[in-house]
Scaffold this active site. Structure first.
Site, short mmCIF file in Angstrom:
data_model
loop_
_atom_site.label_atom_id
_atom_site.label_comp_id
_atom_site.label_asym_id
_atom_site.label_seq_id
_atom_site.Cartn_x
_atom_site.Cartn_y
_atom_site.Cartn_z
CB SER A 111 26.62 24.13 36.37
OG SER A 111 27.52 23.96 35.33
CG LEU A 125 20.12 24.35 34.50
CD1 LEU A 125 19.25 23.22 35.22
CD2 LEU A 125 20.16 24.13 32.79
CE LYS A 130 21.82 27.09 41.82
NZ LYS A 130 22.77 26.08 40.88
CD GLU A 155 21.49 31.58 42.99
OE1 GLU A 155 21.40 32.49 43.09
OE2 GLU A 155 22.34 30.89 42.13
CG ASP A 191 28.12 19.60 42.39
OD1 ASP A 191 28.22 18.71 41.41
OD2 ASP A 191 28.00 20.81 42.08
CD GLU A 238 32.71 22.24 45.27
OE1 GLU A 238 33.88 22.27 45.84
OE2 GLU A 238 32.12 23.01 44.23
N GLY A 282 40.05 46.81 36.06
CA GLY A 282 40.88 45.98 35.90
C GLY A 282 42.25 45.72 37.10
CB CYS A 342 37.96 51.29 38.72
SG CYS A 342 38.74 51.13 40.47
N GLY A 374 40.17 52.24 34.50
CA GLY A 374 40.01 53.05 33.32
C GLY A 374 40.13 54.58 33.62
CG HIS A 382 33.79 49.42 40.59
ND1 HIS A 382 34.09 48.86 39.55
CD2 HIS A 382 34.81 49.71 41.35
CE1 HIS A 382 35.63 48.55 39.53
NE2 HIS A 382 35.81 49.01 40.88
CD GLU A 408 31.29 49.15 37.46
OE1 GLU A 408 31.22 49.96 37.55
OE2 GLU A 408 32.06 48.30 37.64
N1 GLN Z 1 43.98 47.79 39.91
C1 GLN Z 1 43.75 49.27 40.12
C2 GLN Z 1 43.57 49.52 41.71
O1 GLN Z 1 43.73 48.37 42.46
C3 GLN Z 1 42.31 49.27 39.72
C4 GLN Z 1 41.10 48.38 40.45
C5 GLN Z 1 39.83 48.25 39.69
O2 GLN Z 1 39.93 48.68 38.34
N2 GLN Z 1 38.74 47.78 40.32
O3 GLN Z 1 43.69 50.38 42.32
#
Ligand code: GLN
Length: 536
Positions: free
Chosen positions: A16, A18, A20, A144, A151, A153, A357, A384, A386, A511, A513
């Site tokens: 795995s 590699l 793809k 892909e 495997d 699965e 997070g 988010c 943050g 987000h 990003e």
């Molecule tokens: N935990 C936070 C929420 O649920 C922020 C989620 C995140 O950072 N993607 O609102």
């Protein structure tokens, strides 16, 4: 070219990881650069309905599309390479396949028949593959197949490929990605694992048309001929994929190996001209020739596994290149930060990003980092969670609400400055129940956000449950927090800033990003990196 959509499958053998996803995205880029419309799809053989419920330690970041699908991080690469949005249809898991087959069975749609892996599961897989072609938007669909051939699965997927290849003939081709290990004692690249891997595919009835061979050293003609002979492929269809210094180099390496030409010929498409990679190569030039390095701290709780923040790291690569600098990310574990050590730990950083997070772990460290950035005029960007931490920090240290918190971290707080919306309160299912996907955001004039975007209305992707609690809105504004972005329909706070005395302080509930691509680096990342460069 005929009007039929052409299907290209990418399978993996030997081991795995590699790449793809990168090979698929690179081939797609080359076809796009020849003027074709192309999309890429990832089939994941696990039972989760989507990766939304997976912890980042399992498969890295969960990527989110405009239409709110929580998907594999490879879709991020597809978008970054192609600059074309993907959707729910671009990522399918075994869980989702079974879910829809079982739903049909419950509705009685199989008319009393025994429902089986073959044909029902394989038919559902085939439908999902053909769905993208049927939209009429694409001349090429690259699919892909996750996992490694052999495997248990992934068997139904390989069987679906076998059937499609049989049914579609010339409109379908299979690329198999393998590894040629290098034995330093004998100084040789070894082909046996590749031969075995192709044998396994043949046992399942699939003859690969093209072999892309990952190797640490160049593959000489003898080896190419040997692989071709033992694996029944043309010599020119044995493609060398050397380790690259960056993933963005791979389309150029594949162009040199003529992967696009070989694939087009296999599909019976006449080949003329060459891929137009001018902008891509300009980006590569900037990437390889930075005028300086700027160090930015990325504060998160999954920093041991950098794939957890894949899109953020890539957005910094795009934003660095356009600013002619190399962004050096310093990954800092939020759990290790305290008010006492924050100055020492973050010393010398030109900018601080606090990552998204979930859950309480490391939260106080994130808040300490934000306090430090706010008080010391260090460019700060919160995404988010943050952004939510920036709101909590401001509430505690500027508004003096000492126990201010997010209801997610402390359900009993008397100052829930970040809270659940009423509509979210009764949700018990975890999968797909967050605020997901693209939402519009209206920007206030005369704010940093407005200046950076240069627009009044923007659209960004979300993935969160909790929101800024509007009961505190007036208090925050009176104390100098600027609310520069609002969801026009729900009145939700999407962007917070500080006054103009701070060089760059911004928290965004969405987000950004996810939308940064090579061709369109995200304006917020570009501006944040610029602020970090200017931070002497
Ligand atoms: N935990 C936070 C929420 O649920 C922020 C989620 C995140 O950072 N993607 O609102």
């Amino acid at each position: 070219m005929s009007s039929n959509t052409k299907y290209i499958f990418v399978t993996g053998g030997v081991t795995s990881s590699l790449g793809k996803g990168i090979i698929s995205a690179s081939l797609a880029k080359l076809l796009q650069a020849r003027g074709y419309t192309v999309t890429i799809q990832k089939l994941d053989p696990y039972i989760n309905v989507d990766p939304g419920t997976l912890n980042p330690y399992e498969h890295g970041e969960c990527y989110v599309t405009d239409d709110g699908a929580e998907t594999d991080l490879d879709l991020g690469h597809y978008e970054r390479f192609l600059n074309v949005p993907t959707s729910q249809a671009n990522n399918v898991t075994t869980g989702r396949i079974y879910q829809s087959v079982i739903e049909k069975e419950r509705k009685g749609e199989f008319l009393g028949k025994t429902v089986q892996v073959i044909p029902h599961i394989t038919d559902e897989i085939k439908n999902r593959i053909k769905l993208l072609g049927k939209t009429g938007q694409y001349q090429f669909v690259i699919t892909e197949i996750g996992g490694t051939v052999g495997d248990i699965e992934s068997l139904p997927y390989i069987e679906a490929v076998r059937q499609l290849k049989w049914e579609m003939g010339n409109d379908c081709t299979v690329i198999h990605l393998t590894l040629l290990p290098y034995l330093s004692t004998s100084g040789e690249l070894k082909t046996k694992p590749t031969q075995h891997s192709v044998k396994l595919l043949l046992e399942y009835g699939v003859q690969p048309d093209v072999l892309v061979c990952r190797a640490e050293h160049a593959i000489n003609n003898d080896i190419r001929r040997k692989i071709a002979l033992f694996c029944n492929v043309d010599v020119n269809a044995v493609i060398e994929a050397l380790d690259a210094s960056t993933i963005y180099e791979v389309p150029v390496l594949m162009e040199e190996e003529e992967l696009d030409v070989v694939v087009l010929k296999k599909l019976g498409v006449s080949v003329d001209g060459a891929p137009q990679l001018k902008t891509w190569k300009e980006f590569l030039y900037k990437l390889h020739n930075p005028t300086q390095e700027v160090e930015i701290g990325l504060i998160g709780k999954y920093v041991e596994l950098k794939d957890s923040y894949k899109s953020i790291a890539e957005a910094f690569i795009h934003a660095g290149a356009i600013n002619n600098v190399k962004v050096k990310l310093n990954w800092i574990h939020s759990e290790s930060l305290t008010d006492e050590n924050v100055k020492e730990t973050l010393k010398g950083l030109k900018g601080i990003l606090v990552a998204p997070g979930f859950g309480n772990r490391g939260i106080e460290g994130k808040i300490s980092a934000i306090k430090y950035a706010r008080e010391n005029n260090i460019p700060f960007f919160g995404i988010c969670l943050g952004m939510q931490c920036a709101v909590i920090e401001f509430a505690r240290n500027v508004l003096g609400l000492k126990d201010a918190h997010s209801r997610e971290m402390n359900p009993a707080t008397s100052n829930p400055v970040i809270d659940l919306l009423e509509a979210q309160k009764n949700i018990s299912h975890m999968g797909g129940t967050m605020r997901l996907g693209a939402y519009p955001c209206r920007l206030e004039e005369n704010t940093l956000a407005y200046k950076v975007y240069g627009a009044k209305e923007i659209s960004e992707r979300h993935r969160h449950r909790y929101e800024f609690n509007n009961e505190y809105l007036t208090k925050f504004k009176e104390a100098g927090m600027i609310i520069s972005g609002i969801n026009p329909n729900a009145g939700l706070v999407e962007i917070v800033e500080l006054n103009s005395k701070h060089p760059f302080f911004m928290g965004v509930q969405f987000h950004p990003e996810y939308k940064s691509t090579v061709e369109k680096p995200h304006p917020l990342f570009v501006a944040f990196v610029k602020a970090a460069i200017d931070n002497k």
